[in-house]
Design a protein around this motif. Structure first.
Motif, PDB file in Angstrom:
ATOM      1  N   THR A 344       0.843  -1.194   0.000  1.00 29.84           N
ATOM      2  CA  THR A 344       0.000   0.000   0.000  1.00 29.84           C
ATOM      3  C   THR A 344       0.879   1.245   0.000  1.00 29.84           C
ATOM      4  OG1 THR A 344      -0.137  -0.011   2.422  1.00 29.84           O
ATOM      5  CG2 THR A 344      -1.903  -1.132   1.218  1.00 29.84           C
ATOM      6  N   ALA A 345       0.334   2.320  -0.548  1.00 31.43           N
ATOM      7  CA  ALA A 345       0.982   3.633  -0.546  1.00 31.43           C
ATOM      8  C   ALA A 345      -0.123   4.672  -0.609  1.00 31.43           C
ATOM      9  CB  ALA A 345       1.942   3.766  -1.726  1.00 31.43           C
ATOM     10  N   PRO A 346       0.174   5.922  -0.249  1.00 31.67           N
ATOM     11  CA  PRO A 346      -0.867   6.950  -0.177  1.00 31.67           C
ATOM     12  C   PRO A 346      -1.642   7.102  -1.478  1.00 31.67           C
ATOM     13  CG  PRO A 346       1.159   7.737   0.811  1.00 31.67           C
ATOM     14  CD  PRO A 346       1.489   6.429   0.165  1.00 31.67           C
ATOM     15  N   GLY A 347      -2.971   7.108  -1.364  1.00 32.02           N
ATOM     16  CA  GLY A 347      -3.819   7.360  -2.510  1.00 32.02           C
ATOM     17  C   GLY A 347      -3.865   6.255  -3.539  1.00 32.02           C
ATOM     18  N   GLN A 348      -3.442   5.045  -3.185  1.00 29.62           N
ATOM     19  CA  GLN A 348      -3.363   3.954  -4.146  1.00 29.62           C
ATOM     20  C   GLN A 348      -4.147   2.747  -3.645  1.00 29.62           C
ATOM     21  OE1 GLN A 348       0.700   2.982  -4.942  1.00 29.62           O
ATOM     22  NE2 GLN A 348       1.331   5.109  -5.060  1.00 29.62           N
ATOM     23  N   PRO A 349      -4.721   1.984  -4.553  1.00 29.75           N
ATOM     24  CA  PRO A 349      -5.330   0.720  -4.145  1.00 29.75           C
ATOM     25  C   PRO A 349      -4.249  -0.266  -3.735  1.00 29.75           C
ATOM     26  CG  PRO A 349      -5.336   0.920  -6.529  1.00 29.75           C
ATOM     27  CD  PRO A 349      -4.871   2.248  -5.993  1.00 29.75           C
ATOM     28  N   ALA A 350      -4.592  -1.162  -2.828  1.00 28.57           N
ATOM     29  CA  ALA A 350      -3.617  -2.155  -2.379  1.00 28.57           C
ATOM     30  C   ALA A 350      -3.301  -3.131  -3.509  1.00 28.57           C
ATOM     31  CB  ALA A 350      -4.160  -2.908  -1.173  1.00 28.57           C
ATOM     32  N   LYS A 351      -2.052  -3.573  -3.525  1.00 27.49           N
ATOM     33  CA  LYS A 351      -1.602  -4.571  -4.490  1.00 27.49           C
ATOM     34  C   LYS A 351      -1.224  -5.832  -3.722  1.00 27.49           C
ATOM     35  CE  LYS A 351       0.031  -6.580  -8.152  1.00 27.49           C
ATOM     36  NZ  LYS A 351      -0.793  -6.949  -9.309  1.00 27.49           N
ATOM     37  N   GLU A 352      -1.744  -6.987  -4.173  1.00 25.81           N
ATOM     38  CA  GLU A 352      -1.454  -8.253  -3.512  1.00 25.81           C
ATOM     39  C   GLU A 352      -0.553  -9.116  -4.378  1.00 25.81           C
ATOM     40  OE1 GLU A 352      -5.068 -10.163  -2.362  1.00 25.81           O
ATOM     41  OE2 GLU A 352      -5.653  -8.554  -0.980  1.00 25.81           O
ATOM     42  N   VAL A 353       0.473  -9.698  -3.752  1.00 26.35           N
ATOM     43  CA  VAL A 353       1.431 -10.558  -4.450  1.00 26.35           C
ATOM     44  C   VAL A 353       1.561 -11.869  -3.678  1.00 26.35           C
ATOM     45  CG1 VAL A 353       3.806 -10.776  -5.283  1.00 26.35           C
ATOM     46  CG2 VAL A 353       2.704  -8.520  -5.224  1.00 26.35           C
ATOM     47  N   PRO A 354       1.386 -13.009  -4.317  1.00 26.86           N
ATOM     48  CA  PRO A 354       1.499 -14.287  -3.606  1.00 26.86           C
ATOM     49  C   PRO A 354       2.912 -14.515  -3.076  1.00 26.86           C
ATOM     50  CG  PRO A 354       0.433 -14.567  -5.742  1.00 26.86           C
ATOM     51  CD  PRO A 354       1.008 -13.190  -5.726  1.00 26.86           C
ATOM     52  N   VAL A 355       3.000 -15.180  -1.922  1.00 17.93           N
ATOM     53  CA  VAL A 355       4.283 -15.639  -1.400  1.00 17.93           C
ATOM     54  C   VAL A 355       4.235 -17.153  -1.245  1.00 17.93           C
ATOM     55  CG1 VAL A 355       4.813 -13.481  -0.212  1.00 17.93           C
ATOM     56  CG2 VAL A 355       3.628 -15.292   1.016  1.00 17.93           C
ATOM     57  N   VAL A 356       5.417 -17.761  -1.350  1.00 20.52           N
ATOM     58  CA  VAL A 356       5.503 -19.215  -1.302  1.00 20.52           C
ATOM     59  C   VAL A 356       6.559 -19.629  -0.293  1.00 20.52           C
ATOM     60  CG1 VAL A 356       4.783 -19.422  -3.714  1.00 20.52           C
ATOM     61  CG2 VAL A 356       7.237 -19.326  -3.150  1.00 20.52           C
ATOM     62  N   ALA A 357       6.544 -20.909   0.043  1.00 19.58           N
ATOM     63  CA  ALA A 357       7.564 -21.462   0.938  1.00 19.58           C
ATOM     64  C   ALA A 357       8.893 -21.514   0.207  1.00 19.58           C
ATOM     65  CB  ALA A 357       7.156 -22.855   1.396  1.00 19.58           C
TER      66      ALA A 357
END
Length: 383
Positions: A344-357
């Motif tokens: 997240t950052a000011p004025g921006q929609p959240a961005k989701e990124v997968p994480v793995v083992a």
């Protein structure tokens, strides 16, 4: 790097310094006199500026990007070679507008025809190539449209190979930016044609019509366009310090405005924004608790280098949160999904990124599981 632990989320400080997550930036702080415009940092697929970028517009000679995409594809597939020669029909020879000045009934090398299109914006060269690849310009235009849809250009329709005015011949700034990116990514071995500044054919020397090639701002392509209805347009790409920007502008009032406004927007994109490396592929982001595993934790990671493009002023306020449903139950195989990063950052929609083992974690044996279960009964989950 500050780490704040929570039961289901770990917040990582944003001061960690690609190709990866597109993070749409806040509303642009610059305006443009272009009727349509888009500026994209393709290193992270981030839109820096857009104005009527999804609006259908006549694209004039910028349409030739699609023509050349089809030619490069034929070269890559072996259906053409640079040394092949193609015949000039009367239809091609009589074509008006910008010209390479092909000779009637002559046979011209494909490599020369490509330069005639890319450098000289030759309508005649486009028709020679179209007729050779599809039998007629109309059939070629139909193939252009079909291929464009496959590439994701949803708002583009081609009625000819040249960009000659036609009410049903159109594209958008976003579509042209995507096309430019695909052209560079799919055919790097041929992209050099777009940076060549001049070409001589039939004893006529013509300079590349892209005005930004003559300014020292990192531009190495691509294509200008102009008709009375469309105004002056340009699809340009610039590479600087590992970052590549693609700009599309259209509807400008003059050649000088096209050159100056395009240069101003590209300089703004490089000056006001930067791409920040968050994590490298395989790098341990954080240890995630494991339930009934041979190890008590497993490192979380991303599968590709993760970069985001941000306005330089916004970097201190960026936050990266690791969200997992911890503890993760064993067995765990390296590469198994175990959560996500939320950026997240000011004025921006959240961005989701997968994480793995980042490693394998075998399941405990019977005795180990019995001990773990007993500890859980006595001490609870916090043990």
């Amino acid at each position: 790097m500050t780490v704040i632990r929570k039961r289901l989320a770990i917040v990582l400080a944003a001061l960690v310094a690609a190709a990866g997550a597109a993070l749409p930036v806040r509303a642009a702080t610059i305006d443009t006199i272009a009727r349509q415009a888009v500026l994209i940092d393709v290193t992270t697929d981030t839109v820096l500026l857009e104005k009527a970028a999804d609006q259908r517009m006549p694209t004039s000679s910028m349409s030739k990007l699609m023509t050349i995409y089809m030619v490069f594809e034929a070269l890559k597939e072996g259906r053409l070679s640079l040394d092949d020669t193609l015949p000039v029909s009367e239809n091609a020879w009589r074509m008006q507008g910008s010209k390479m000045f092909v000779e009637l009934h002559n046979n011209i090398k494909v490599e020369d025809l490509i330069r005639g299109v890319v450098i000289q914006s030759g309508n005649d060269a486009c028709i020679v190539l179209a007729e050779a690849l599809a039998g007629s310009e109309q059939a070629f235009a139909e193939k252009m449209t079909a291929r464009a849809k496959e590439l994701g250009l949803e708002n583009s329709n081609f009625k000819n190979a040249t960009g000659w005015p036609d009410p049903d011949h159109y594209s958008t700034a976003k579509d042209l930016a995507l096309l430019a990116h695909r052209l560079m990514a799919d055919f790097p071995e041929y992209y050099h044609f777009y940076s060549e500044r001049e070409f001589t054919y039939h004893n006529i020397k013509q300079g590349n019509r892209n005005p930004l090639l003559y300014r020292d701002i990192g531009v190495d392509g691509l294509k200008t366009g102009h008709t009375e209805l469309a105004g002056y347009g340009l699809t340009a790409s610039a590479l600087r310090d590992g970052r590549r920007l693609i700009l599309v502008v259209n509807g400008l009032p003059s050649m000088q405005a096209r050159a100056d406004e395009s240069a101003r927007l590209i300089e703004w994109g490089f000056r006001e924004f930067d791409a920040y490396l968050l994590f490298k592929a395989g790098e341990a982001i954080e240890e995630v608790p494991v339930w009934l595993g041979a190890q008590e934790t497993v490192p979380a990671t991303v599968t590709t280098d993760l970069k985001v493009t941000l306005a330089r002023a916004d970097r201190p306020d960026m936050k990266v949160t690791l969200v997992t449903d911890a503890p993760v139950q064993a067995p765990i195989a390296k590469g198994d999904p175990i959560g996500k990063l939320v950026i997240t950052a000011p004025g921006q929609p959240a961005k989701e990124v997968p994480v793995v083992a980042a490693a394998d974690v075998p399941k405990l044996g019977f005795f180990g599981r019995a001990v773990a279960g007993a500890k859980y009964l006595v001490f609870g989950a916090g043990s």
